[in-house]
Structure formats: structure tokens, C-alpha cells
Design a protein around this motif. Structure first.
Motif, PDB file in Angstrom:
ATOM      1  N   THR A 156     -13.273  -4.852   4.423  1.00  0.00           N
ATOM      2  CA  THR A 156     -12.368  -4.016   3.642  1.00  0.00           C
ATOM      3  C   THR A 156     -11.094  -4.777   3.315  1.00  0.00           C
ATOM      4  O   THR A 156     -10.582  -4.705   2.187  1.00  0.00           O
ATOM      5  CB  THR A 156     -12.038  -2.724   4.411  1.00  0.00           C
ATOM      6  N   GLU A 198     -11.783  -7.180   0.508  1.00  0.00           N
ATOM      7  CA  GLU A 198     -11.904  -6.523  -0.789  1.00  0.00           C
ATOM      8  C   GLU A 198     -10.574  -5.954  -1.269  1.00  0.00           C
ATOM      9  O   GLU A 198     -10.297  -5.927  -2.469  1.00  0.00           O
ATOM     10  CB  GLU A 198     -12.972  -5.423  -0.721  1.00  0.00           C
ATOM     11  N   ARG A 199      -9.730  -5.515  -0.351  1.00  0.00           N
ATOM     12  CA  ARG A 199      -8.409  -5.019  -0.756  1.00  0.00           C
ATOM     13  C   ARG A 199      -7.592  -6.136  -1.407  1.00  0.00           C
ATOM     14  O   ARG A 199      -6.875  -5.907  -2.389  1.00  0.00           O
ATOM     15  CB  ARG A 199      -7.661  -4.446   0.453  1.00  0.00           C
ATOM     16  N   PHE A 210     -10.507   1.463  -4.370  1.00  0.00           N
ATOM     17  CA  PHE A 210     -11.963   1.449  -4.466  1.00  0.00           C
ATOM     18  C   PHE A 210     -12.524   2.273  -3.322  1.00  0.00           C
ATOM     19  O   PHE A 210     -11.837   2.568  -2.334  1.00  0.00           O
ATOM     20  CB  PHE A 210     -12.505   0.011  -4.394  1.00  0.00           C
ATOM     21  N   TYR A 211     -13.785   2.644  -3.434  1.00  0.00           N
ATOM     22  CA  TYR A 211     -14.472   3.389  -2.378  1.00  0.00           C
ATOM     23  C   TYR A 211     -15.402   2.459  -1.607  1.00  0.00           C
ATOM     24  O   TYR A 211     -16.046   1.585  -2.184  1.00  0.00           O
ATOM     25  CB  TYR A 211     -15.279   4.535  -2.979  1.00  0.00           C
ATOM     26  N   THR A 212     -15.444   2.663  -0.280  1.00  0.00           N
ATOM     27  CA  THR A 212     -16.302   1.854   0.579  1.00  0.00           C
ATOM     28  C   THR A 212     -16.858   2.710   1.711  1.00  0.00           C
ATOM     29  O   THR A 212     -16.180   3.632   2.179  1.00  0.00           O
ATOM     30  CB  THR A 212     -15.527   0.662   1.179  1.00  0.00           C
ATOM     31  N   ALA A 219     -17.416   1.508   4.703  1.00  0.00           N
ATOM     32  CA  ALA A 219     -16.918   0.943   5.960  1.00  0.00           C
ATOM     33  C   ALA A 219     -15.848   1.851   6.559  1.00  0.00           C
ATOM     34  O   ALA A 219     -14.857   2.179   5.909  1.00  0.00           O
ATOM     35  CB  ALA A 219     -16.351  -0.453   5.724  1.00  0.00           C
ATOM     36  N   TYR A 240     -17.909   8.043   1.314  1.00  0.00           N
ATOM     37  CA  TYR A 240     -17.167   6.799   1.129  1.00  0.00           C
ATOM     38  C   TYR A 240     -15.675   7.071   1.314  1.00  0.00           C
ATOM     39  O   TYR A 240     -15.204   8.182   1.042  1.00  0.00           O
ATOM     40  CB  TYR A 240     -17.396   6.220  -0.268  1.00  0.00           C
ATOM     41  N   GLU A 251      -9.958   3.232  -0.405  1.00  0.00           N
ATOM     42  CA  GLU A 251      -9.067   2.194   0.128  1.00  0.00           C
ATOM     43  C   GLU A 251      -8.198   1.640  -0.995  1.00  0.00           C
ATOM     44  O   GLU A 251      -8.685   1.347  -2.085  1.00  0.00           O
ATOM     45  CB  GLU A 251      -9.868   1.048   0.753  1.00  0.00           C
TER      46      GLU A 251
END
Length: 251
Positions: free
Chosen positions: A102, A105-106, A117-119, A121, A159, A162
Motif C-alpha cells: 500500500t 502504491e500510495r 485508490f481502493y485496495t 490490503a 476494499y 487509501e
């Protein structure tokens, strides 16, 4: 287009107190130690750092941490640094822990201009539900806790939302670079360096080998120069100064 700075000190001279920094490296691999050292000498304090970890005792970001220059850390791993643990548990340091993927990706999303975005994790954990201690009070109680995160279902699966990360500055280390800021990372040192570089509004890269524009094959470039504003060429001695976090031997 010539982005080469005269020295590491010159490249970090305008980083002010309270600045946010994305810093590359994983453990002691790919850490921009020369730039971190120059920032230590420069004296900026109250820094908000985004990095996978905060160095180790006496190396990397651990140098700034031990000097009390870091106020907040966003990262995914706090092991191997006793001073980090001490400051966090005593309430001297604010720490936002986030899953490693995460965090990556952030940073990438921030550099790509994606606000969130949605994740999956972290679903079903305190990462989603909130309550993770960001800062402790001197008496050991939780002074600041992580907030609950927005969740949403896609195709029947939950999800988390984040938010991406951007920072005032980024400090990274590359194997090769040219004066236009194009960078090539070597092996494990690729880790968080390209992502940190993308997230910084002003990115400073220390490079082990500086080449002329055009010498890097376009297909070999890992990070285009559009993300890099300043380049610092290391001396051979600086480039060779690489420490091993945990030395192991085999039969």
C-alpha cells in the motif's frame, strides 16, 4: 536541462524545517546516505518522512532520527532500529504504519496524479477499522490514533480507500544517471527509489555514475528525468561506501 548540482550540500540547502520528504531505500540497500548526511549537516528539523523504514541505528535516516530531526514517519517497517522504537513508544515520534504494498502504491499514485485508490490490503484489520497508535502520550496511552477508512464493495469484495502521497522533497539513490535526470537503478536498490522520486515535488538524486545525455539506452531508463530536478554525482569513495545490514555466511 542540466540538473547537476555542485554538491550534496547545495542540493539540499533549501529544504526547510517541517518539510515532508520521500526517501528511497530498503534497509540499507539503495539509501541516499550522502544526501541524508548533507541534510544532517544542513540542520533542518521537524521533518515528516515517508520511507519504507527509518534506517538503522547510526546509518541512513537513523542519523536524522537520533538527532531528533524527524517529527513524523510514514512507513511499513520499524524493526532493526532501537532508537526508532524508543522514540515511538515514548511519544516523541508520530508513526503511521501502512502495509508495504500500500505504501508503494500510495507513492506511485501520488507521482501519477491519482489522489486515492481502493485496495483489499488491510481489510478486516485495524488498518481499516482505525485505532492504530500514531502517537503515544508520555504515560503510555494513545494520544493520536489512526482514523477509520472508507470501504466499498466491488464485485462482492470489500476494499479500502487509501490516499496517495506527495511530498515537498524526495531523496533517492541511483546507479547511473545523466544530466537530464534520467535514472537507472541497480538490482535491489530499485526498491522504493523510483516511487519516492515520483512522489516528490522536488526530487534530488545521488548517482554513482554520471553520464552524458544519450548514453543511457531509452529502454534501460527506469525513471525518466521529468521526475528529477537535481542530480548529485558521488565520488568513487562515496559510491563504494555500502554497508550490509545483516552479514551472513554459508558453508
Amino acid at each position: 536541462m542540466n540538473k547537476v548540482s555542485g554538491s550534496a550540500a547545495e542540493a539540499v540547502a533549501d529544504i526547510p524545517d517541517g518539510a515532508s520528504l520521500a526517501v528511497g531505500g530498503f534497509g540499507l540497500s539503495g539509501v541516499p546516505e550522502v544526501l541524508v548526511g548533507a541534510l544532517y549537516e544542513q540542520g533542518a528539523t521537524g521533518l515528516e518522512v515517508v520511507s519504507n523504514n527509518c534506517g538503522v541505528d547510526g546509518r541512513g535516516l537513523g542519523v536524522l532520527l537520533a538527532a531528533g530531526r524527524i517529527a513524523r514517519v510514514t512507513g511499513s517497517y520499524v524493526g532493526e532500529n532501537k532508537e526508532f522504537a524508543r522514540q515511538y513508544l515514548s511519544g516523541e515520534l508520530e508513526v503511521e504504519l501502512t502495509p508495504q504494498g500500500t505504501l508503494a502504491e500510495r507513492l506511485r499514485a501520488g507521482g501519477a496524479g491519482i489522489p486515492a485508490f481502493y485496495t483489499p490490503a488491510g481489510v478486516g484489520t485495524q488498518v481499516a477499522e482505525g485505532g492504530l497508535p500514531w502517537r503515544y502520550a508520555p504515560d503510555g496511552s494513545v494520544a493520536i490514533a489512526s482514523p477509520r477508512k472508507e470501504t466499498r464493495n466491488f464485485s462482492g469484495r470489500p476494499y479500502l480507500l487509501e490516499r496517495s502521497i506527495t511530498t515537498d522533497f524526495a531523496l533517492v539513490r541511483a546507479w547511473r544517471g545523466d544530466s537530464h535526470g534520467n535514472l537507472v537503478f541497480r538490482r535491489a536498490a530499485a526498491n522504493f527509489n523510483p516511487l519516492a522520486a515520483m512522489a516528490g515535488h522536488v526530487t534530488v538524486a545521488e548517482v554513482e555514475e554520471l553520464v552524458e545525455p544519450g548514453e543511457l539506452a531509452p529502454d534501460a531508463i527506469h525513471l525518466p528525468g521529468i521526475y528529477v530536478q537535481r542530480i548529485v554525482e558521488l565520488t568513487p569513495e562515496q559510491a563504494a561506501d555500502k554497508h550490509i545490514e545483516k552479514r551472513t555466511v554459508g558453508a
